[in-house]
Scaffold this motif. Structure first.
Motif, mmCIF file in Angstrom:
data_model
loop_
_atom_site.group_PDB
_atom_site.id
_atom_site.type_symbol
_atom_site.label_atom_id
_atom_site.label_comp_id
_atom_site.label_asym_id
_atom_site.label_seq_id
_atom_site.Cartn_x
_atom_site.Cartn_y
_atom_site.Cartn_z
ATOM 1 N N PRO A 87 0.809 -1.225 0.000
ATOM 2 C CA PRO A 87 0.000 0.000 0.000
ATOM 3 C C PRO A 87 0.837 1.266 0.000
ATOM 4 O O PRO A 87 0.354 2.333 -0.362
ATOM 5 N N GLY A 88 2.100 1.172 0.394
ATOM 6 C CA GLY A 88 2.960 2.339 0.376
ATOM 7 C C GLY A 88 3.280 2.835 -1.016
ATOM 8 O O GLY A 88 3.760 3.953 -1.186
ATOM 9 N N ILE A 107 -17.915 2.708 -9.990
ATOM 10 C CA ILE A 107 -17.581 2.293 -8.631
ATOM 11 C C ILE A 107 -16.190 1.666 -8.664
ATOM 12 O O ILE A 107 -15.940 0.717 -9.417
ATOM 13 N N ALA A 108 -15.287 2.213 -7.850
ATOM 14 C CA ALA A 108 -13.905 1.734 -7.821
ATOM 15 C C ALA A 108 -13.508 1.437 -6.383
ATOM 16 O O ALA A 108 -14.164 1.873 -5.431
ATOM 17 N N TYR A 109 -12.419 0.713 -6.229
ATOM 18 C CA TYR A 109 -11.914 0.336 -4.905
ATOM 19 C C TYR A 109 -10.410 0.554 -4.892
ATOM 20 O O TYR A 109 -9.725 0.340 -5.902
ATOM 21 N N VAL A 110 -9.889 0.987 -3.729
ATOM 22 C CA VAL A 110 -8.457 1.220 -3.631
ATOM 23 C C VAL A 110 -8.005 1.024 -2.190
ATOM 24 O O VAL A 110 -8.743 1.316 -1.244
ATOM 25 N N VAL A 111 -6.802 0.497 -2.036
ATOM 26 C CA VAL A 111 -6.132 0.389 -0.735
ATOM 27 C C VAL A 111 -4.756 1.026 -0.907
ATOM 28 O O VAL A 111 -3.984 0.611 -1.779
ATOM 29 N N GLY A 112 -4.449 2.038 -0.107
ATOM 30 C CA GLY A 112 -3.151 2.690 -0.251
ATOM 31 C C GLY A 112 -2.790 3.535 0.946
ATOM 32 O O GLY A 112 -3.630 3.802 1.811
ATOM 33 N N ASN A 113 -1.536 3.956 1.013
ATOM 34 C CA ASN A 113 -1.124 4.882 2.068
ATOM 35 C C ASN A 113 -0.150 5.934 1.564
ATOM 36 O O ASN A 113 0.498 6.619 2.367
ATOM 37 N N ALA A 114 -0.052 6.109 0.243
ATOM 38 C CA ALA A 114 0.816 7.127 -0.331
ATOM 39 C C ALA A 114 0.023 8.395 -0.626
ATOM 40 O O ALA A 114 -1.179 8.342 -0.915
ATOM 41 N N LEU A 163 -4.131 12.720 1.428
ATOM 42 C CA LEU A 163 -2.954 12.495 2.265
ATOM 43 C C LEU A 163 -3.333 11.523 3.378
ATOM 44 O O LEU A 163 -3.729 11.937 4.478
ATOM 45 N N PRO A 164 -3.254 10.210 3.128
ATOM 46 C CA PRO A 164 -3.611 9.236 4.162
ATOM 47 C C PRO A 164 -2.578 9.185 5.271
ATOM 48 O O PRO A 164 -1.386 9.407 5.042
ATOM 49 N N ASP A 165 -3.049 8.906 6.455
ATOM 50 C CA ASP A 165 -2.169 8.703 7.605
ATOM 51 C C ASP A 165 -2.157 7.212 7.904
ATOM 52 O O ASP A 165 -2.938 6.717 8.707
ATOM 53 N N GLY A 166 -1.303 6.473 7.222
ATOM 54 C CA GLY A 166 -1.324 5.017 7.285
ATOM 55 C C GLY A 166 -2.160 4.457 6.151
ATOM 56 O O GLY A 166 -2.524 5.149 5.200
ATOM 57 N N THR A 167 -2.494 3.176 6.243
ATOM 58 C CA THR A 167 -3.242 2.506 5.184
ATOM 59 C C THR A 167 -4.715 2.877 5.232
ATOM 60 O O THR A 167 -5.352 2.843 6.291
ATOM 61 N N VAL A 168 -5.280 3.218 4.078
ATOM 62 C CA VAL A 168 -6.689 3.584 3.939
ATOM 63 C C VAL A 168 -7.325 2.678 2.885
ATOM 64 O O VAL A 168 -6.755 2.466 1.809
ATOM 65 N N ARG A 169 -8.502 2.159 3.222
ATOM 66 C CA ARG A 169 -9.317 1.408 2.264
ATOM 67 C C ARG A 169 -10.496 2.285 1.882
ATOM 68 O O ARG A 169 -11.236 2.753 2.765
#
Length: 397
Positions: A87-88, A107-114, A163-169
């Motif tokens: 996710p980084g 409709i989309a899906y994402v997991v990330g932390n960058a 700007l996520p603070d850690g991993t966001v779904r």
């Protein structure tokens, strides 16, 4: 959004001279819907908001779709899309995987932390549900903190970055229109009425401008164009920072609404899905099913009855809890079910008897009903379990 807000420094009269301390004029930008005939906000920039110094092609991720043909209900396991990913290295804009879509909504899906690039969707409003995680969305109107359970509603053409603070779904609902509270919850002047399941106190807009500085700032813009999906991307480079706004006021701005602030409407017998509605767009609605007490008639059947949505496809995203009607189907947290128009659907047979006498449901789900057929994006095709359609009968020919 018709609830008036003001942030930062603005002059007492619109469209009049408003100067910096050094004597330079600020530059007004009117962001308005439906030309000049609907909600708008007036922003005051230090720089010229039209001044670009470069334009290049942005090669978008795959936006093509394929028909749900032959017709059948589907179970999509979204967590599998990012099971092997770091996710980084993924951000919440360019990392989105298209799951379902039609001419009105994607409709989309994402997991990330960058951190994401600066981004603007010039096609329609975005309503992004935060499945888990927290962080900040920086926008031309100011910063919006977000957390688990938030809907982040971003008007069309709003420049912003995540700007996520850690991993966001995140579960991104990208509209080709505007997204707003249901009209039946609003007065003729736009106030949320007493029977609405939420009110203005539950909506949180940017408290103050960012007033950022910088030169040659790139913004990724998704906009209309030719090609199979009718959607293309460009990278515009701005002479001055888009977030150079010192103040703004009006009724058009991004905001958050947390699903925990939705007050469920219940009754003696089963209530239909419209009581769960939270937003609407052109040819689609968004509902949420939250933990709640259920039907209290002595002979009530708490799970939904079988129903044919003859005018719509139904998409359910299972966020948390124990979803009573789908027990025995293989559906779990992070799943999506697609029940297309032309197909009668309802609870798994064993769930009906099991629900009798139940006083409360501990479930959280986000539903999108569309009035044009949905097609499978590459992310949806990659996560179809292939067996959900036969789960009511328990067998396949």
């Amino acid at each position: 959004m018709t609830f008036y807000r003001s942030a930062g420094t603005i002059p007492p009269k619109r469209h009049t001279q408003f100067r910096t301390a050094e004597g330079a004029l600020h530059h007004e930008e009117l962001m308005g819907e439906e030309g000049f005939s609907s909600d708008s906000s007036l922003l005051y920039h230090r720089g010229v908001p039209s001044a670009i110094v470069g334009s290049e092609i942005w090669d978008l991720p795959d936006h093509t779709t394929a028909a749900n043909h032959p017709l059948k209900p589907r179970h999509l396991r979204l967590p599998a899309l990012f099971a092997e990913s770091d996710p980084g290295s993924i951000d919440l804009v360019t990392g989105r995987r298209l799951v379902l879509g039609n001419g009105d909504v994607r409709i989309a899906y994402v997991v990330g932390n960058a951190a994401s690039p600066m981004y603007r969707n010039a096609i329609g409003d975005e309503c992004v549900f935060i499945e888990s995680g927290h962080g900040t969305v920086e926008t031309v109107f100011g910063s919006l903190p977000f957390r688990t359970g938030d809907y982040v509603v971003i008007p069309r053409a709003t420049t912003h970055r995540w700007l996520p603070d850690g991993t966001v779904r995140a579960y991104a609902i990208e509209s080709n229109s505007h997204v707003a509270p249901p009209r039946r919850y609003l007065s003729r002047y736009g106030q949320l009425l007493e029977h609405a399941p939420y009110c203005e106190r539950d909506l949180h807009g940017p408290p103050e401008p960012l007033v950022a500085e910088g030169r040659d700032v790139e913004v990724l813009v998704k906009h209309r164009g030719s090609g199979p999906s009718g959607i293309v991307g460009s990278i515009l480079t701005y002479d001055t920072h888009p977030f150079d706004v010192v103040g703004w006021d009006g009724c058009l701005y991004p905001y958050t609404f947390n699903v925990a602030d939705f007050e469920p409407i219940t009754g003696r017998i089963h209530q239909p899905p419209p009581v769960h509605q939270v937003f609407e767009g052109q040819n689609f609605v968004i509902c949420n099913f939250v933990p709640r007490k259920v039907d209290y008639h002595p002979l009530a059947v708490p799970v939904p009855y079988y129903h044919s949505n003859v005018d719509s496809d139904e998409v359910m995203f299972y966020v948390d809890g124990d979803y009573e009607a789908r027990k025995g189907s293989g559906i779990a947290i992070g799943s999506i079910s697609l029940h297309p128009g032309g197909y009668a659907h309802g609870p798994q047979p064993s769930a009906i008897e099991a629900s009798l006498g139940v006083e409360a449901f501990d479930e959280l789900a986000v539903m999108v009903d569309t009035f044009r057929p949905l097609e499978l994006g590459e992310g949806g095709a990659a996560t179809d379990d292939g067996v959900y359609a036969w789960s009511w009968a328990g067998r396949r020919l």
